[in-house]
Design a protein around this motif. Structure first.
Motif, PDB file in Angstrom:
ATOM      1  N   THR A  49      38.547  31.201  44.979  1.00 14.86           N
ATOM      2  CA  THR A  49      38.091  29.943  44.373  1.00 14.86           C
ATOM      3  C   THR A  49      36.696  30.113  43.781  1.00 14.86           C
ATOM      4  O   THR A  49      36.438  29.706  42.645  1.00 14.86           O
ATOM      5  CB  THR A  49      38.073  28.809  45.430  1.00 14.86           C
ATOM      6  OG1 THR A  49      39.316  28.806  46.110  1.00 14.86           O
ATOM      7  CG2 THR A  49      37.823  27.462  44.802  1.00 14.86           C
TER       8      THR A  49
ATOM      9  N   ARG B  42      34.613  30.790  35.086  1.00 19.03           N
ATOM     10  CA  ARG B  42      34.491  29.658  34.148  1.00 19.03           C
ATOM     11  C   ARG B  42      33.041  29.362  33.817  1.00 19.03           C
ATOM     12  O   ARG B  42      32.698  29.034  32.693  1.00 19.03           O
ATOM     13  CB  ARG B  42      35.068  28.394  34.803  1.00 19.03           C
ATOM     14  CG  ARG B  42      36.484  28.261  34.495  1.00 19.03           C
ATOM     15  CD  ARG B  42      36.878  26.819  34.495  1.00 19.03           C
ATOM     16  NE  ARG B  42      38.202  26.771  33.911  1.00 19.03           N
ATOM     17  CZ  ARG B  42      38.702  25.711  33.362  1.00 19.03           C
ATOM     18  NH1 ARG B  42      38.016  24.604  33.313  1.00 19.03           N
ATOM     19  NH2 ARG B  42      39.908  25.731  32.868  1.00 19.03           N
TER      20      ARG B  42
ATOM     21  N   THR C 140      42.584  22.614  40.450  1.00 12.97           N
ATOM     22  CA  THR C 140      43.701  21.849  39.898  1.00 12.97           C
ATOM     23  C   THR C 140      44.598  22.779  39.077  1.00 12.97           C
ATOM     24  O   THR C 140      45.818  22.729  39.182  1.00 12.97           O
ATOM     25  CB  THR C 140      43.165  20.722  38.981  1.00 12.97           C
ATOM     26  OG1 THR C 140      42.192  20.011  39.712  1.00 12.97           O
ATOM     27  CG2 THR C 140      44.262  19.797  38.520  1.00 12.97           C
ATOM     28  N   LYS C 141      43.964  23.637  38.295  1.00 14.34           N
ATOM     29  CA  LYS C 141      44.757  24.487  37.395  1.00 14.34           C
ATOM     30  C   LYS C 141      45.512  25.585  38.159  1.00 14.34           C
ATOM     31  O   LYS C 141      46.696  25.793  37.950  1.00 14.34           O
ATOM     32  CB  LYS C 141      43.820  25.120  36.358  1.00 14.34           C
ATOM     33  CG  LYS C 141      44.549  25.828  35.274  1.00 14.34           C
ATOM     34  CD  LYS C 141      43.678  26.095  34.068  1.00 14.34           C
ATOM     35  CE  LYS C 141      44.404  27.082  33.163  1.00 14.34           C
ATOM     36  NZ  LYS C 141      43.605  28.241  32.843  1.00 14.34           N
ATOM     37  N   LYS C 142      44.824  26.248  39.067  1.00 15.57           N
ATOM     38  CA  LYS C 142      45.452  27.411  39.714  1.00 15.57           C
ATOM     39  C   LYS C 142      46.083  27.081  41.064  1.00 15.57           C
ATOM     40  O   LYS C 142      46.866  27.873  41.593  1.00 15.57           O
ATOM     41  CB  LYS C 142      44.441  28.547  39.873  1.00 15.57           C
ATOM     42  CG  LYS C 142      43.859  29.007  38.541  1.00 15.57           C
ATOM     43  CD  LYS C 142      43.190  30.347  38.656  1.00 15.57           C
ATOM     44  CE  LYS C 142      42.687  30.797  37.315  1.00 15.57           C
ATOM     45  NZ  LYS C 142      42.131  32.127  37.316  1.00 15.57           N
TER      46      LYS C 142
ATOM     47  N   THR D 104      35.718  30.069  39.815  1.00 13.90           N
ATOM     48  CA  THR D 104      34.702  29.109  39.358  1.00 13.90           C
ATOM     49  C   THR D 104      33.600  29.844  38.595  1.00 13.90           C
ATOM     50  O   THR D 104      33.164  29.399  37.530  1.00 13.90           O
ATOM     51  CB  THR D 104      34.081  28.354  40.566  1.00 13.90           C
ATOM     52  OG1 THR D 104      35.143  27.821  41.358  1.00 13.90           O
ATOM     53  CG2 THR D 104      33.182  27.228  40.122  1.00 13.90           C
TER      54      THR D 104
ATOM     55  N   GLN E  19      38.186  21.879  38.669  1.00 12.37           N
ATOM     56  CA  GLN E  19      39.102  22.216  37.568  1.00 12.37           C
ATOM     57  C   GLN E  19      39.946  23.443  37.889  1.00 12.37           C
ATOM     58  O   GLN E  19      41.151  23.440  37.676  1.00 12.37           O
ATOM     59  CB  GLN E  19      38.302  22.480  36.284  1.00 12.37           C
ATOM     60  CG  GLN E  19      37.844  21.204  35.592  1.00 12.37           C
ATOM     61  CD  GLN E  19      36.878  21.500  34.440  1.00 12.37           C
ATOM     62  OE1 GLN E  19      36.691  22.640  34.036  1.00 12.37           O
ATOM     63  NE2 GLN E  19      36.269  20.448  33.913  1.00 12.37           N
ATOM     64  N   VAL E  20      39.303  24.489  38.418  1.00 14.36           N
ATOM     65  CA  VAL E  20      40.098  25.696  38.694  1.00 14.36           C
ATOM     66  C   VAL E  20      41.084  25.448  39.832  1.00 14.36           C
ATOM     67  O   VAL E  20      42.203  25.955  39.809  1.00 14.36           O
ATOM     68  CB  VAL E  20      39.244  26.962  38.987  1.00 14.36           C
ATOM     69  CG1 VAL E  20      38.406  27.356  37.805  1.00 14.36           C
ATOM     70  CG2 VAL E  20      38.404  26.842  40.215  1.00 14.36           C
TER      71      VAL E  20
ATOM     72  N   ASP F 216      39.689  37.339  35.330  1.00 14.17           N
ATOM     73  CA  ASP F 216      38.849  36.581  34.388  1.00 14.17           C
ATOM     74  C   ASP F 216      37.368  36.840  34.659  1.00 14.17           C
ATOM     75  O   ASP F 216      36.560  36.930  33.734  1.00 14.17           O
ATOM     76  CB  ASP F 216      39.111  35.075  34.517  1.00 14.17           C
ATOM     77  CG  ASP F 216      40.509  34.713  34.054  1.00 14.17           C
ATOM     78  OD1 ASP F 216      41.079  35.508  33.275  1.00 14.17           O
ATOM     79  OD2 ASP F 216      41.032  33.668  34.478  1.00 14.17           O
TER      80      ASP F 216
END
Ligand SMILES: Cc1ncc(COP(=O)(O)O)c(C=O)c1O
Length: 519
Positions: free
Chosen positions: A387, A394, A175-177, A391, A172-173, A192
């Protein structure tokens, strides 16, 4: 003399390569375009067509010739193009590159190279790091806990790590970032993640900090190295606990620090000092529960230590490596949380909570130290993997971190109770367990000091491998004991290991036991 008339240059022949060697297997797992790419590439690498004049057939001709689709041919040729095996000449077609990519990548082997064997000059700094291991022994990692070895101290149950959740969050991260995670990134660490750690520490460790005080690091060792380099000049003094986490001694030595080992009593590190003793610039402690003895630093000693640090302008390095795993009563607040004088450098790691291979941890720095810490990190290795940091951020914010801690605390409590019961039943004649309130290790004191050598020999032979307490001692002369880990093994494995140790002790010929202690 009249000049010889230059002859018009003969047009070079452009031979079209037939690629007769290509054999495509339609039933193979490897896609057809990959097979075609690979076989053409190998043919070109063999050097038969690299005179710059060999032309490739058109993609249509090649497709018809091989009985495959044109898109398959295009895929193979575009990969060869991208890697530099082919070049296009507008209007003329596709040619083999004059210089293949290998020619830019492969260095020539120097001819007649005779290596001269001479011992390397090793720096005093490297030699000073205390360690007896040599060569490939270092490859076993810090603990040497390979397969078939059990009850090693300080190992968490990594087989419980939620790999599927981690992988999902990681995807997910990414894909998003996207490419933002592939660039050099902040030396302080992912914002974050810093926010997530600050919130966690304020809520659960009674810390008082904000995200700008947090520097993400590659675990506790790096936290120590950065802190020592920031606040101590080479040759200045640091106090460390004795016995102590062995990496502390190694890391501070690497930083050129003069180490003074301080004993441990039932309250924690002993602060009293002789007049001749230089004042420390930094004091390393594990207050939540001392490694390896397991003592929780009393509230009284905590305040004494803070007062001492404040009076002498000393920093305290608080290593809170596994405070999450308490089994008796609520935790005492971290030193950082009760420090009014900005003396505490607080550091934590995910090595015990999640797994050590992530190499992620954090420093909560007094504000006036943050910039120096970041500066040192930037000169060291810049930052940890963006990365993995994103991760983990999140993982924390979506509640998986806390849920994992709770689940592991319960599992460890069950393993710990089982270990204590079985140990006392099976090995109570040889040892007295000193059960700590927290942590993944338990110290077992020998009932008969003269058994030490025998037990040391047996444990190394049968693969049930607690550490000798003396391994962690610098000057401390403690009674012989072993530090057992229980967290990484199932109840069955714990039972099997203890039965194996008990039976080896029962059957060991006593006349081989020449009881002198050694490390
Ligand atoms: C006292 C102490 N601190 C820290 C660690 C972990 O350090 P790192 O984050 O470098 O893996 C350990 C590991 O056993 C430890 O015993």
């Amino acid at each position: 003399m009249p000049k010889k008339k230059s002859r018009p240059q003969k047009r070079r022949r452009r031979s079209i390569i037939a690629f007769e060697m290509v054999r495509l297997n339609r039933t193979a797992k490897e896609p057809l375009h990959e097979q075609l790419y690979r076989q053409i590439r190998d043919e070109l690498k063999a050097g038969r067509f690299s005179d710059g004049s060999s032309r490739l057939p058109s993609s249509r001709a090649l497709a018809v010739d091989r009985g495959i689709s044109r898109s398959t041919v295009r895929l193979a040729l575009s990969k060869l193009h991208a890697e530099g095996y082919l070049r296009s000449k507008p209007g003329s077609g596709t040619f083999v590159a004059t210089l293949l990519p290998e020619s830019f990548l492969t260095a020539d082997q120097p001819k007649g190279y005779q290596p001269i064997q001479r011992p390397a000059r090793i720096s005093d700094r490297a030699k000073a790091i205390p360690d007896r291991r040599v060569g490939s022994q270092f490859d076993l990692g810090a603990t040497g806990a390979g397969p078939g070895v059990s009850l090693v101290a300080s190992i968490p149950a990594v087989d419980e790590f939620p790999i599927a959740i981690w992988e999902r969050l990681r995807a997910q991260v990414l894909t998003k970032k996207g490419v933002n995670l592939l660039r050099y990134s902040s030396n302080r660490g992912d914002i974050d993640l810093r926010k997530a750690f600050a919130a966690y520490l304020c809520d659960f460790r009674a810390a008082r900090c904000h995200p700008d005080q947090i520097v993400i690091v590659a675990g506790m060792q790096q936290a120590m190295l950065i802190s020592a380099m920031a606040v101590l000049n080479p040759g200045e003094t640091a106090w460390i606990e004795d016995p102590c986490y062995q990496q502390t001694r190694r890391v501070l030595t690497l930083a050129g620090v003069k180490i003074i080992p301080k004993p441990i009593d039932e309250h924690g590190i002993v602060i009293a000092r002789s007049r001749q003793e230089p004042l420390p610039r930094m004091i390393y402690v594990t207050p939540s529960h001392q490694f390896p003895l397991g003592v929780t630093m009393s509230f009284q000693r905590r305040t004494e230590l803070l007062d001492f640090a404040s009076a002498h302008n000393t920093f305290i390095f608080e290593d809170d490596y596994d405070a999450e795993f308490r089994f008796v009563g609520p935790p005492l607040p971290s030193l950082q949380g009760i420090d009014n004088a900005n003396r505490v450098i607080y550091a934590g790691t995910v090595s015990k909570i999640l797994c050590p291979s992530l190499r992620l941890g954090y420093i909560v720095a007094p504000e006036q130290l943050v910039d120096s810490f970041v500066k040192i990190r930037s000169a060291m290795d810049q930052h940890s993997s963006p990365t993995e940091q994103a991760t983990l951020a999140r993982f924390i914010t979506e509640g998986f971190f806390l849920s994992h801690i709770k689940r592991m605390r319960k599992l460890y409590a069950e393993r710990r109770d089982f270990f204590i019961k079985q140990f006392n039943e099976l090995l109570g004649d040889h040892f007295t367990l000193q059960v700590p309130e927290a942590g993944l290790n338990i110290v077992a004191w020998l009932k008969r000091e003269e058994d030490f050598q025998m037990i040391k020999r047996i444990t190394s032979e049968i693969g049930v491998r607690p550490s000798a307490l003396s391994f962690f001692c610098i000057q401390a002369k403690l009674k012989p004991a072993f530090v057992f880990g229980f967290a990484a093994w199932t109840l069955t494995q714990i039972r099997q290991s203890l039965v194996k140790l008990a039976s080896a002790l029962r059957n060991y010929p006593r006349d081989l036991n020449h009881g002198r202690q050694s490390r």
